[in-house]
Enzyme design. Structure first.
Site, short mmCIF file in Angstrom:
data_model
loop_
_atom_site.label_atom_id
_atom_site.label_comp_id
_atom_site.label_asym_id
_atom_site.label_seq_id
_atom_site.Cartn_x
_atom_site.Cartn_y
_atom_site.Cartn_z
CG ASP A 135 -4.88 -2.37 0.47
OD1 ASP A 135 -5.36 -1.78 -0.68
OD2 ASP A 135 -4.25 -1.84 1.32
CD GLU A 168 -9.91 -24.54 4.13
OE1 GLU A 168 -10.68 -24.10 4.58
OE2 GLU A 168 -8.74 -24.86 4.53
C1 GLC Z 1 -4.18 0.53 -1.61
C2 GLC Z 1 -5.44 1.18 -1.54
C3 GLC Z 1 -5.41 2.91 -1.11
C4 GLC Z 1 -4.78 2.71 0.18
C5 GLC Z 1 -3.45 1.93 0.16
C6 GLC Z 1 -3.01 1.72 1.84
O1 GLC Z 1 -3.14 1.08 -2.64
O2 GLC Z 1 -6.18 1.17 -2.82
O3 GLC Z 1 -6.58 3.55 -1.37
O4 GLC Z 1 -4.45 3.93 0.54
O5 GLC Z 1 -3.63 0.62 -0.20
O6 GLC Z 1 -3.88 0.64 2.11
#
Ligand code: GLC
Length: 576
Positions: free
Chosen positions: A207, A259
């Site tokens: 993310d 790993e």
């Molecule tokens: C990413 C996720 C989104 C979230 C953001 C903050 O863009 O896809 O849903 O709000 O990160 O974590």
């Protein structure tokens, strides 16, 4: 099931199904989907023909941002199950030949994470505070935030704590940003990566992968915004987005991935300029990156053609494979986008977002057209070299739910004061799935009753009455349903797949981008073939087009009586 000769490279041309766990299947009657619900539906996913599932966050969370605010990275939210449930899910998936990808959220934790609570309790300058980004404020009393930044969802990106310092949060105030210059933070994430791999995960979706490295020791910070824009720098000079140092972090992660046998997979969610994508997708880095160009585009031939060219060029540069995404939990569902007027704007989906904001009343939604185009689009997408990411519910042809009442809106990007709101947020694509036509148990999303015999709670986001027409059970028995088109396309894709990642354009009608009345920019074709003669042709224009010689394998809709490809229809052909 793999598409490529080397099973360790299963991800290179995988069909990955994104599960948004809280809205997939509820097995307890709580109204929230859970991990056991995913296990219960493994047969459905296997029959669909996908290679992997990606689970959006299922970790303990107060849900300030749909689970992207993590209290504990190495556990399951008790509302969604237990670690035993995760182990059972991984086992069931693997027994069906399905890989498991988990979502890792390294840019920020939740403010309820024990380390953030320790940081709050500790003094300015302490090692506890150093794990996050605390700064003194500006102005004589330090009561001005350190920079003028707004967070992604609106409002300041800094929040003041009682002793006067401020902490940075690029998202909600419940999502404090980690300090990645801190060794303890780095080591803790390495522990988390190993934890999930040891529990059977095959890889990670990363993310906000572009955000971890930050340079705050400079005096021009107020000249920047902290969200991604189409004109952000493409040379690593932005203070918080896409800095070169972020790759030192991923090189270290890659050593952990290697790993394992096969090495763990990772895909970056990194909203960076096309010329920087290859850095994340390189083999010594995360290995793959989402290409969001399809998710941004309206139903316009030129836009798709360009997106395909860019995606393939970027994958070649990294030595990875391309990725194709039309929908996910952050964007308006594509069946809706394609059924609204097609007006390219500088900010993608502004029109669709406005439509959601006004409860679906601003513009007419042509559902039939949206469905027809979504059917054509999935064939156009699935024959491309690379990986395809399918978002839960798109295989049912679901539309965005526009009319969620304001008092039920969960997403922090939906501003709750409706008069002043500029967006209603992303809940409309996160509404729990309809499994059956029966509204009494939230269309089969919840069980009929809880274990103690009391009635199940209603699904956590309201499902509209029209969901019954998209229920998995009726689509299962309708040979012409979206579900059965996805099944046929995925099965054929496996049969036809080739290791060769090249694409050759066939002669195309490039007369596109012509405004066509109220509903769009139509015209032109997209036509390409893979190295083994597997061709895909999509007609965006009003005039039916001739097909090249070969065997018709699959169409998204009927051909004309004289065997031509009509408007908004795709065909797969094995070329003669
Ligand atoms: C990413 C996720 C989104 C979230 C953001 C903050 O863009 O896809 O849903 O709000 O990160 O974590």
């Amino acid at each position: 099931m793999t598409n490529v000769t080397d099973p360790a490279l299963w991800w290179k041309q995988a069909a990955v199904y994104q599960v948004y766990p809280r809205s997939f299947k509820d097995t307890t009657g709580s109204g929230l989907g859970d991990l056991a619900g995913v296990t219960e539906k493994i047969g459905y996913l296997s029959q669909l023909g996908i290679d992997a599932i990606w689970l959006s966050p299922f970790y303990p969370s107060q849900l300030a941002d749909g689970g992207y605010d993590v209290d504990d990275y190495r556990n399951v939210d008790p509302k969604l199950g237990t670690m035993d449930d995760f182990d059972a899910l991984a086992k069931a998936a693997h027994a069906h030949g399905i890989k498991v990808v988990v979502d890792i959220v390294p840019n920020h934790s939740s403010n309820l994470h024990p380390w953030f609570q320790e940081a709050l309790a500790a003094a300015p300058g302490s090692p506890e505070r150093d794990r996050y980004i605390f700064r003194d404020g500006k102005g004589p009393n330090g009561d001005q935030p350190p920079t003028n930044w707004e967070n992604h969802f609106g409002g300041p990106a800094w929040t003041r704590v009682p002793d006067g310092q401020w902490y940075l949060h690029m998202f909600t105030k419940e999502q404090p940003d980690w300090n990645w210059n801190n060794r303890e933070v780095r080591d803790d994430f390495l522990t988390t990566l190993r934890f999930w791999l040891d529990h059977g995960a095959d890889g990670f979706r990363v993310d906000v992968a572009h955000g971890l490295a930050k340079d705050l020791d400079r005096d021009d910070l107020d000249n920047y915004v902290v969200w991604c824009t189409s004109d952000q720098p493409d040379d690593g000079s932005h203070p918080v987005i896409d800095r070169d140092e972020v790759h030192e972090i991923y090189h270290e992660w890659r050593r952990v991935f290697n790993e394992y046998n096969p090495p763990a997979f990772a895909v970056a969610e990194a909203w960076v300029q096309p010329n920087r994508q290859y850095l994340y997708a390189s083999p010594d880095d995360l290995g793959q990156i989402f290409n969001f160009e399809f998710a941004k585009k309206d139903w316009i031939r030129d836009a798709f053609h360009e997106a395909i060219e860019e995606g393939i060029a970027s994958a070649e540069r990294s030595g990875s494979s391309a990725t194709w995404v039309m929908s996910n939990h952050d964007v308006v569902r594509h069946a809706t986008r394609y059924g609204l007027p097609q007006v390219p704007t500088s900010e993608y989906h502004q029109l669709a977002k406005d439509w959601v904001l006004r409860d679906g009343t601003t513009y007419p939604l042509d559902r039939e057209l949206g469905t027809k185009r979504a059917r054509a689009a999935i064939l156009m997408e699935m024959a491309l070299p690379g990986s395809v990411y399918v978002y839960q519910g798109e295989e049912l042809g679901l539309f965005e739910v526009a009319d969620i009442p304001w008092d039920r809106v969960e997403d922090p990007s939906g501003h709750r004061t409706s008069q002043a709101a500029s967006t209603k947020g992303r809940d409309g694509c996160r509404v729990p799935l309809p499994w059956t036509t029966d509204p009494s148990d939230s269309f089969g999303f919840t069980p009929a009753s809880k274990a103690d015999g009391t009635p199940s709670q209603e699904a956590h986001l309201p499902q509209p009455a029209w969901f019954k027409d998209f229920a998995a059970d009726i689509e299962d028995s309708d040979p012409e349903s979206m579900l059965n088109l996805y099944r046929r396309a995925l099965a054929l894709r496996h049969e036809l797949q080739t290791d060769d990642l090249s694409l050759t354009w066939l002669p195309e009608d490039r007369s596109s981008g012509k405004p066509d009345g109220a509903n769009g920019f139509t015209g032109g074709t997209i036509a390409y073939k893979r190295a083994n003669g597997w061709a895909s042709i999509t007609n965006f224009g009003a005039d039916p087009v001739d097909l090249p010689a070969g065997e018709v394998l699959l169409t998204s809709g009927p051909l004309t009586d004289d065997g031509k490809l009509p408007q908004d229809t795709s065909v797969w052909i094995q070329l003669a």
